[in-house]
Design an enzyme around this catalytic site. Structure first.
Site, mmCIF file in Angstrom:
data_model
loop_
_atom_site.group_PDB
_atom_site.id
_atom_site.type_symbol
_atom_site.label_atom_id
_atom_site.label_comp_id
_atom_site.label_asym_id
_atom_site.label_seq_id
_atom_site.Cartn_x
_atom_site.Cartn_y
_atom_site.Cartn_z
ATOM 1 N N ARG A 62 19.358 87.109 51.656
ATOM 2 C CA ARG A 62 20.805 87.270 51.808
ATOM 3 C C ARG A 62 21.576 86.438 50.790
ATOM 4 O O ARG A 62 22.750 86.678 50.561
ATOM 5 C CB ARG A 62 21.219 86.959 53.238
ATOM 6 C CG ARG A 62 22.262 87.926 53.737
ATOM 7 C CD ARG A 62 22.758 87.728 55.163
ATOM 8 N NE ARG A 62 21.815 87.352 56.156
ATOM 9 C CZ ARG A 62 21.671 86.117 56.635
ATOM 10 N NH1 ARG A 62 22.407 85.127 56.135
ATOM 11 N NH2 ARG A 62 20.808 85.855 57.577
ATOM 12 N N TYR A 116 46.436 99.111 44.793
ATOM 13 C CA TYR A 116 45.454 100.114 45.203
ATOM 14 C C TYR A 116 45.598 100.358 46.707
ATOM 15 O O TYR A 116 45.689 99.405 47.486
ATOM 16 C CB TYR A 116 44.091 99.527 44.855
ATOM 17 C CG TYR A 116 42.882 100.344 45.146
ATOM 18 C CD1 TYR A 116 42.694 101.594 44.571
ATOM 19 C CD2 TYR A 116 41.869 99.830 45.963
ATOM 20 C CE1 TYR A 116 41.538 102.309 44.817
ATOM 21 C CE2 TYR A 116 40.713 100.548 46.206
ATOM 22 C CZ TYR A 116 40.561 101.789 45.633
ATOM 23 O OH TYR A 116 39.420 102.502 45.878
ATOM 24 N N ASP A 188 43.729 91.829 41.342
ATOM 25 C CA ASP A 188 42.780 92.927 41.167
ATOM 26 C C ASP A 188 42.759 93.251 39.675
ATOM 27 O O ASP A 188 43.697 93.843 39.140
ATOM 28 C CB ASP A 188 43.226 94.142 41.992
ATOM 29 C CG ASP A 188 42.212 95.280 41.944
ATOM 30 O OD1 ASP A 188 41.509 95.409 40.927
ATOM 31 O OD2 ASP A 188 42.139 96.043 42.918
ATOM 32 N N LYS A 213 33.693 100.533 38.518
ATOM 33 C CA LYS A 213 34.415 101.207 37.442
ATOM 34 C C LYS A 213 33.803 100.862 36.074
ATOM 35 O O LYS A 213 32.812 101.434 35.702
ATOM 36 C CB LYS A 213 35.903 100.844 37.517
ATOM 37 C CG LYS A 213 36.482 100.949 38.947
ATOM 38 C CD LYS A 213 36.540 102.380 39.459
ATOM 39 C CE LYS A 213 36.741 102.503 40.975
ATOM 40 N NZ LYS A 213 37.892 101.823 41.549
HETATM 41 C C1 LIG Z 1 38.333 101.704 42.884
HETATM 42 C C2 LIG Z 1 39.170 100.516 42.988
HETATM 43 C C3 LIG Z 1 38.869 99.493 43.880
HETATM 44 C C4 LIG Z 1 37.787 99.596 44.912
HETATM 45 O O1 LIG Z 1 36.542 99.679 44.405
HETATM 46 P P1 LIG Z 1 35.269 100.285 45.165
HETATM 47 O O2 LIG Z 1 34.169 99.671 44.400
HETATM 48 O O3 LIG Z 1 35.374 101.757 45.053
HETATM 49 O O4 LIG Z 1 35.317 99.814 46.589
HETATM 50 C C5 LIG Z 1 39.667 98.372 43.868
HETATM 51 N N1 LIG Z 1 40.722 98.261 43.035
HETATM 52 C C6 LIG Z 1 41.048 99.223 42.174
HETATM 53 C C7 LIG Z 1 42.212 99.037 41.291
HETATM 54 C C8 LIG Z 1 40.296 100.379 42.126
HETATM 55 O O5 LIG Z 1 40.657 101.369 41.292
#
Ligand SMILES: *Cc1c(COP(=O)(O)O)cnc(C)c1O
Length: 402
Positions: A62, A116, A188, A213
């Site tokens: 973990r 988001y 973010d 991403k």
């Molecule tokens: C896609 C996205 C997320 C979340 O990511 P996941 O890995 O799909 O949970 C968070 N912030 C932004 C700006 C995003 O585009």
């Protein structure tokens, strides 16, 4: 000291970071260490391991093993000012985990209004049930933001450029005000990554990314991260451990593989996005192009001041039209897939309508024609941009004929 490495530029760090010989062995990449139980050579060694809760210390699955440690260390080396990075099974888990590490019942969280949507839902759902209040603020209105603070404001949630609508925020100013008010700022940073925006250097306390991403880059994994200086790194790590957050070594290995080519992928998709955004701005069907990398576009001045790179994600707004016309456009595209996520090698198109999810900032924006409201977000991949433009041109033709 003789063992100290000279400072490296980001492109070089992308190649070197996290590749400790004790984790890779004699090969280039750390192998996939699949493990729940870690075995100790003796009872004495097991007891010795109890003391150090650190990446690099074998303990139990973990807490990860070399594959996850190498990825976390690479991300830390790429984020100037970071002491450590915690990995999460998704970007959303990273957002929730970071906010839970910072907030306590009774606190107030400020959330920028172009965040988001799942981040907004965490504030409205999970955190509300947890006794944390939230207020949304207009990301472009510094005065309103300053006024939104109260005695109990403990954290601010930032995102720039904003999801879908791409507003670039003055992050250094927002983070400085948060600090002055005794609040923690979390960003973010998925759009720019640490290569395009050095979040901690610009005053943020915690930098969160969806690794799904740009880092993954191949549309085949879901993962998230949060990087911070020592104080917040400790809090992030303990909260993640108490929530039992782990990522699989197989996915960590894929993310590391993606990371090595992230720089050139971002450069290529940025150049293509600029060419496509430039072309869209000349189209009679388009009312607004929302691409902060393009000179003259909203947010470009701040983007140029603060960012060192871009990516292939931007949006545009159709001139008038209706939902059916927009659907004809998107349905007729051959190279753009219709789907969520972005930052993969393949291009995507996503219709969006933020009007109903905004609380503190209007859509259509002030000064726009009320009829210009239908958005399409493009994630530009690694195809030849001339082919993507030809595809969009066919889409515009299909939008018109009934
Ligand atoms: C896609 C996205 C997320 C979340 O990511 P996941 O890995 O799909 O949970 C968070 N912030 C932004 C700006 C995003 O585009």
């Amino acid at each position: 000291m003789s063992g100290e490495r000279p400072p490296r530029r980001p492109a070089t760090r992308l190649v070197e970071a996290g590749r400790r010989p004790e984790w890779t062995g004699p090969v280039v990449n750390p192998p996939v260490w699949r493990a729940s139980t870690h075995l100790y050579a003796s009872e004495g060694e097991r007891k010795a391991a109890l003391g150090g809760n650190e990446d690099g210390t074998f303990y139990y699955g973990r807490r990860g093993a070399p594959t996850q440690w190498a990825l976390a260390e690479a991300l830390t080396e790429l984020e100037p000012g970071a002491h450590g990075t915690v990995l999460y099974p998704s970007g959303v888990a990273a957002i929730a985990g970071a906010l839970m590490a910072v907030l306590h019942p009774g606190d107030v969280l400020l959330v920028n209004d172009n965040s988001y949507e799942p981040s907004r839902n965490i504030a409205r759902g999970l955190l509300k049930r947890w006794g944390v209040e939230h207020r949304f603020f207009d990301p472009l209105d510094l005065d309103a933001y300053r006024d939104a603070f109260c005695e109990r404001t403990r954290a601010v949630w930032l995102e720039s450029p904003g999801s879908l609508t791409m507003e670039v925020c003055d992050i250094p100013a927002l983070a400085a005000i948060a600090r002055e008010k005794g609040a923690t700022s979390l960003l973010d940073n998925t759009w720019a990554t640490s290569l395009g925006f050095a979040a901690l250097d610009h005053g943020c306390d915690i930098s969160v990314m969806s690794l799904t991403k740009h880092v993954g880059g191949h549309s085949d994994l879901i993962m998230g991260s949060a990087s911070a200086g020592e104080r917040w790194y400790r809090a992030l790590r303990l909260t993640a451990q108490q929530l039992g957050q782990v990522v699989s070594p197989d996915d960590a290995s894929l993310a590391l593989r993606g990371l090595r080519t992230m720089g050139i992928r971002l450069e290529k998709s940025t150049a293509s996005a600029l060419a496509i955004a430039d072309w869209l701005a000349t189209r009679p069907e388009v009312a607004h192009v929302l691409c902060p990398m393009l000179p003259g576009n909203p947010g470009h001045t701040l983007w140029q001041r603060d960012f060192t790179g871009g990516c292939g994600l931007f949006s545009f707004v159709l001139k008038g039209g209706d939902d059916a016309a927009r659907a004809r456009l998107v349905d007729s595209l051959g190279l753009f897939g219709i789907g969520y996520s972005w930052g993969g090698f393949e291009s995507l198109a996503l219709p969006f309508d933020p009007a109903s999810i905004r609380d503190a900032s209007p859509w259509p924006r002030t000064g726009w024609n009320e009829n210009d409201r239908l958005g399409i977000r493009l994630s530009i991949g690694l195809e030849d941009p001339a082919d993507l433009i030809a595809d969009l041109e066919r889409g515009f033709a299909a939008m018109k004929d009934l």
